[in-house]
Write a protein that holds these residues in place. Structure first.
Motif, PDB file in Angstrom:
ATOM      1  N   ASP A  83      -3.315  13.548   7.346  1.00  0.00           N
ATOM      2  CA  ASP A  83      -3.788  12.187   7.587  1.00  0.00           C
ATOM      3  C   ASP A  83      -3.357  11.266   6.445  1.00  0.00           C
ATOM      4  OD1 ASP A  83      -5.125  12.923   9.937  1.00  0.00           O
ATOM      5  OD2 ASP A  83      -6.920  13.494   8.808  1.00  0.00           O
ATOM      6  N   GLY A  84      -3.228   9.993   6.778  1.00  0.00           N
ATOM      7  CA  GLY A  84      -2.870   9.013   5.764  1.00  0.00           C
ATOM      8  C   GLY A  84      -4.099   8.402   5.108  1.00  0.00           C
ATOM      9  N   TYR A  85      -3.952   8.010   3.862  1.00  0.00           N
ATOM     10  CA  TYR A  85      -5.018   7.324   3.136  1.00  0.00           C
ATOM     11  C   TYR A  85      -4.374   6.383   2.124  1.00  0.00           C
ATOM     12  CZ  TYR A  85      -4.123  10.311  -0.891  1.00  0.00           C
ATOM     13  OH  TYR A  85      -3.528  10.944  -1.944  1.00  0.00           O
ATOM     14  N   MET A  86      -5.118   5.386   1.678  1.00  0.00           N
ATOM     15  CA  MET A  86      -4.602   4.457   0.691  1.00  0.00           C
ATOM     16  C   MET A  86      -4.624   5.133  -0.680  1.00  0.00           C
ATOM     17  SD  MET A  86      -5.957   0.999  -1.014  1.00  0.00           S
ATOM     18  CE  MET A  86      -6.651   2.030  -2.280  1.00  0.00           C
ATOM     19  N   ALA A  87      -3.458   5.489  -1.181  1.00  0.00           N
ATOM     20  CA  ALA A  87      -3.368   6.131  -2.491  1.00  0.00           C
ATOM     21  C   ALA A  87      -3.329   5.080  -3.597  1.00  0.00           C
ATOM     22  CB  ALA A  87      -2.124   7.013  -2.559  1.00  0.00           C
ATOM     23  N   GLU A  88      -2.604   3.998  -3.364  1.00  0.00           N
ATOM     24  CA  GLU A  88      -2.500   2.894  -4.324  1.00  0.00           C
ATOM     25  C   GLU A  88      -2.325   1.605  -3.544  1.00  0.00           C
ATOM     26  OE1 GLU A  88       0.622   3.270  -7.227  1.00  0.00           O
ATOM     27  OE2 GLU A  88       0.202   5.391  -7.527  1.00  0.00           O
ATOM     28  N   ALA A  89      -2.755   0.517  -4.151  1.00  0.00           N
ATOM     29  CA  ALA A  89      -2.539  -0.796  -3.538  1.00  0.00           C
ATOM     30  C   ALA A  89      -2.362  -1.810  -4.650  1.00  0.00           C
ATOM     31  CB  ALA A  89      -3.701  -1.187  -2.641  1.00  0.00           C
ATOM     32  N   PRO A 119       0.432   8.101   7.823  1.00  0.00           N
ATOM     33  CA  PRO A 119       1.517   8.339   6.869  1.00  0.00           C
ATOM     34  C   PRO A 119       2.887   8.222   7.529  1.00  0.00           C
ATOM     35  CG  PRO A 119       0.558  10.424   7.525  1.00  0.00           C
ATOM     36  CD  PRO A 119      -0.276   9.343   8.171  1.00  0.00           C
ATOM     37  N   ALA A 120       3.897   8.104   6.710  1.00  0.00           N
ATOM     38  CA  ALA A 120       5.274   8.143   7.203  1.00  0.00           C
ATOM     39  C   ALA A 120       5.568   9.575   7.664  1.00  0.00           C
ATOM     40  CB  ALA A 120       6.235   7.734   6.095  1.00  0.00           C
ATOM     41  N   LEU A 121       6.598   9.715   8.477  1.00  0.00           N
ATOM     42  CA  LEU A 121       7.027  11.042   8.918  1.00  0.00           C
ATOM     43  C   LEU A 121       8.477  11.253   8.532  1.00  0.00           C
ATOM     44  CD1 LEU A 121       5.542  11.240  12.543  1.00  0.00           C
ATOM     45  CD2 LEU A 121       4.638  12.310  10.470  1.00  0.00           C
ATOM     46  N   CYS A 122       8.791  12.441   8.054  1.00  0.00           N
ATOM     47  CA  CYS A 122      10.159  12.843   7.753  1.00  0.00           C
ATOM     48  C   CYS A 122      10.406  14.135   8.513  1.00  0.00           C
ATOM     49  CB  CYS A 122      10.331  13.045   6.248  1.00  0.00           C
ATOM     50  SG  CYS A 122      11.971  13.611   5.776  1.00  0.00           S
ATOM     51  N   ASN A 123      11.285  14.068   9.505  1.00  0.00           N
ATOM     52  CA  ASN A 123      11.557  15.235  10.353  1.00  0.00           C
ATOM     53  C   ASN A 123      10.261  15.803  10.940  1.00  0.00           C
ATOM     54  OD1 ASN A 123      14.312  14.990   9.788  1.00  0.00           O
ATOM     55  ND2 ASN A 123      14.126  16.268   7.972  1.00  0.00           N
ATOM     56  N   GLY A 124       9.329  14.912  11.316  1.00  0.00           N
ATOM     57  CA  GLY A 124       8.079  15.318  11.933  1.00  0.00           C
ATOM     58  C   GLY A 124       6.982  15.746  10.978  1.00  0.00           C
ATOM     59  N   VAL A 125       7.263  15.733   9.675  1.00  0.00           N
ATOM     60  CA  VAL A 125       6.283  16.157   8.676  1.00  0.00           C
ATOM     61  C   VAL A 125       5.707  14.915   7.987  1.00  0.00           C
ATOM     62  CG1 VAL A 125       5.963  17.471   6.539  1.00  0.00           C
ATOM     63  CG2 VAL A 125       7.535  18.308   8.300  1.00  0.00           C
ATOM     64  N   PRO A 126       4.356  14.792   7.892  1.00  0.00           N
ATOM     65  CA  PRO A 126       3.766  13.647   7.205  1.00  0.00           C
ATOM     66  C   PRO A 126       4.155  13.619   5.727  1.00  0.00           C
ATOM     67  CG  PRO A 126       2.108  14.813   8.493  1.00  0.00           C
ATOM     68  CD  PRO A 126       3.344  15.674   8.469  1.00  0.00           C
ATOM     69  N   VAL A 127       4.614  12.457   5.269  1.00  0.00           N
ATOM     70  CA  VAL A 127       5.005  12.251   3.875  1.00  0.00           C
ATOM     71  C   VAL A 127       4.462  10.893   3.415  1.00  0.00           C
ATOM     72  CG1 VAL A 127       7.106  13.654   4.015  1.00  0.00           C
ATOM     73  CG2 VAL A 127       7.212  11.220   4.543  1.00  0.00           C
ATOM     74  N   PRO A 128       4.322  10.703   2.097  1.00  0.00           N
ATOM     75  CA  PRO A 128       3.887   9.399   1.611  1.00  0.00           C
ATOM     76  C   PRO A 128       4.883   8.306   2.002  1.00  0.00           C
ATOM     77  CG  PRO A 128       3.726  11.049  -0.123  1.00  0.00           C
ATOM     78  CD  PRO A 128       4.481  11.679   1.018  1.00  0.00           C
ATOM     79  N   GLY A 129       4.377   7.116   2.177  1.00  0.00           N
ATOM     80  CA  GLY A 129       5.219   5.969   2.509  1.00  0.00           C
ATOM     81  C   GLY A 129       4.521   4.686   2.113  1.00  0.00           C
ATOM     82  N   LYS A 130       5.212   3.585   2.256  1.00  0.00           N
ATOM     83  CA  LYS A 130       4.645   2.295   1.874  1.00  0.00           C
ATOM     84  C   LYS A 130       4.570   1.374   3.080  1.00  0.00           C
ATOM     85  CE  LYS A 130       6.133   2.326  -2.911  1.00  0.00           C
ATOM     86  NZ  LYS A 130       6.956   1.666  -3.916  1.00  0.00           N
ATOM     87  N   VAL A 131       3.590   0.491   3.045  1.00  0.00           N
ATOM     88  CA  VAL A 131       3.437  -0.547   4.054  1.00  0.00           C
ATOM     89  C   VAL A 131       2.944  -1.806   3.334  1.00  0.00           C
ATOM     90  CG1 VAL A 131       1.083   0.164   4.681  1.00  0.00           C
ATOM     91  CG2 VAL A 131       2.451  -1.098   6.308  1.00  0.00           C
ATOM     92  N   VAL A 132       3.436  -2.952   3.750  1.00  0.00           N
ATOM     93  CA  VAL A 132       2.958  -4.215   3.211  1.00  0.00           C
ATOM     94  C   VAL A 132       2.045  -4.844   4.244  1.00  0.00           C
ATOM     95  CG1 VAL A 132       3.587  -6.532   2.431  1.00  0.00           C
ATOM     96  CG2 VAL A 132       5.007  -4.578   1.783  1.00  0.00           C
ATOM     97  N   VAL A 178       0.842  -1.194   0.000  1.00  0.00           N
ATOM     98  CA  VAL A 178       0.000   0.000   0.000  1.00  0.00           C
ATOM     99  C   VAL A 178       0.879   1.247   0.000  1.00  0.00           C
ATOM    100  CG1 VAL A 178      -1.777   1.286   1.258  1.00  0.00           C
ATOM    101  CG2 VAL A 178      -1.795  -1.223   1.287  1.00  0.00           C
ATOM    102  N   LEU A 179       0.625   2.139  -0.942  1.00  0.00           N
ATOM    103  CA  LEU A 179       1.243   3.457  -0.914  1.00  0.00           C
ATOM    104  C   LEU A 179       0.300   4.336  -0.108  1.00  0.00           C
ATOM    105  CD1 LEU A 179       3.265   5.649  -1.705  1.00  0.00           C
ATOM    106  CD2 LEU A 179       1.927   5.988  -3.796  1.00  0.00           C
ATOM    107  N   VAL A 180       0.774   4.797   1.035  1.00  0.00           N
ATOM    108  CA  VAL A 180      -0.026   5.637   1.926  1.00  0.00           C
ATOM    109  C   VAL A 180       0.254   7.092   1.566  1.00  0.00           C
ATOM    110  CG1 VAL A 180      -0.506   6.274   4.320  1.00  0.00           C
ATOM    111  CG2 VAL A 180       0.082   3.898   3.742  1.00  0.00           C
ATOM    112  N   GLY A 181      -0.772   7.759   1.081  1.00  0.00           N
ATOM    113  CA  GLY A 181      -0.653   9.163   0.735  1.00  0.00           C
ATOM    114  C   GLY A 181      -0.978  10.045   1.932  1.00  0.00           C
ATOM    115  N   VAL A 182      -0.823  11.358   1.753  1.00  0.00           N
ATOM    116  CA  VAL A 182      -1.090  12.315   2.826  1.00  0.00           C
ATOM    117  C   VAL A 182      -2.116  13.322   2.332  1.00  0.00           C
ATOM    118  CG1 VAL A 182      -0.086  14.044   4.368  1.00  0.00           C
ATOM    119  CG2 VAL A 182       1.283  12.087   3.639  1.00  0.00           C
ATOM    120  N   ARG A 183      -3.141  13.535   3.159  1.00  0.00           N
ATOM    121  CA  ARG A 183      -4.159  14.540   2.865  1.00  0.00           C
ATOM    122  C   ARG A 183      -4.483  15.235   4.168  1.00  0.00           C
ATOM    123  NH1 ARG A 183      -8.574  11.522   1.080  1.00  0.00           N
ATOM    124  NH2 ARG A 183      -7.639  11.369  -0.960  1.00  0.00           N
ATOM    125  N   GLY A 184      -4.134  16.502   4.278  1.00  0.00           N
ATOM    126  CA  GLY A 184      -4.406  17.250   5.500  1.00  0.00           C
ATOM    127  C   GLY A 184      -3.703  16.672   6.720  1.00  0.00           C
TER     128      GLY A 184
END
Length: 115
Positions: free
Chosen positions: A64-70, A96-109, A56-62
């Motif tokens: 919060d994380g959401y399933m962008a692709e699977a 979502p994943a965090l980079c330096n405290g900022v939500p960013v897209p990430g992947k999870v299996v 799952v590619l977890v996207g960021v919206r506001g």
């Protein structure tokens, strides 16, 4: 992390790392709650068993994380079971994943299995 949710066994792994993203501090995308995988009566009636791995590619919206692709990265071999697993992932809750405290897209299996 392993959870038994309505007879569906789930394992979540991560696909983001601080080395890949250039973050000094990071956390990986995570599965927060697996949705009910719909009507499993036909799967159970047929006695289907197996495990489906879904990336799952977890996207960021506001923030919060959401399933962008699977996509299925390892099929159970039973299309009906794979569809039930994909349905569950599609309506699940992610962080979502965090980079330096900022939500960013990430992947999870996510591994969805019926024993």
């Amino acid at each position: 992390m392993w959870q038994l949710i309505l007879g569906v066994l789930v394992a979540a792994g991560t696909g983001c790392s601080s080395a890949d993203s250039g973050c000094s501090t990071s956390s990986d995308a995570q599965l927060i709650r697996l949705a009910t995988s719909g009507d499993l009566s036909e799967v159970r009636l047929l006695g289907l068993k197996g495990e489906t791995n879904i990336e799952v590619l977890v996207g960021v919206r506001g923030g919060d994380g959401y399933m962008a692709e699977a996509k299925i990265v390892r099929s159970s071999g039973a299309p009906l079971l794979d569809r039930a697993a994909m349905y569950a992932v599609r309506y699940s809750t992610f962080e979502p994943a965090l980079c330096n405290g900022v939500p960013v897209p990430g992947k999870v299996v996510v591994k969805v299995a019926l024993p």
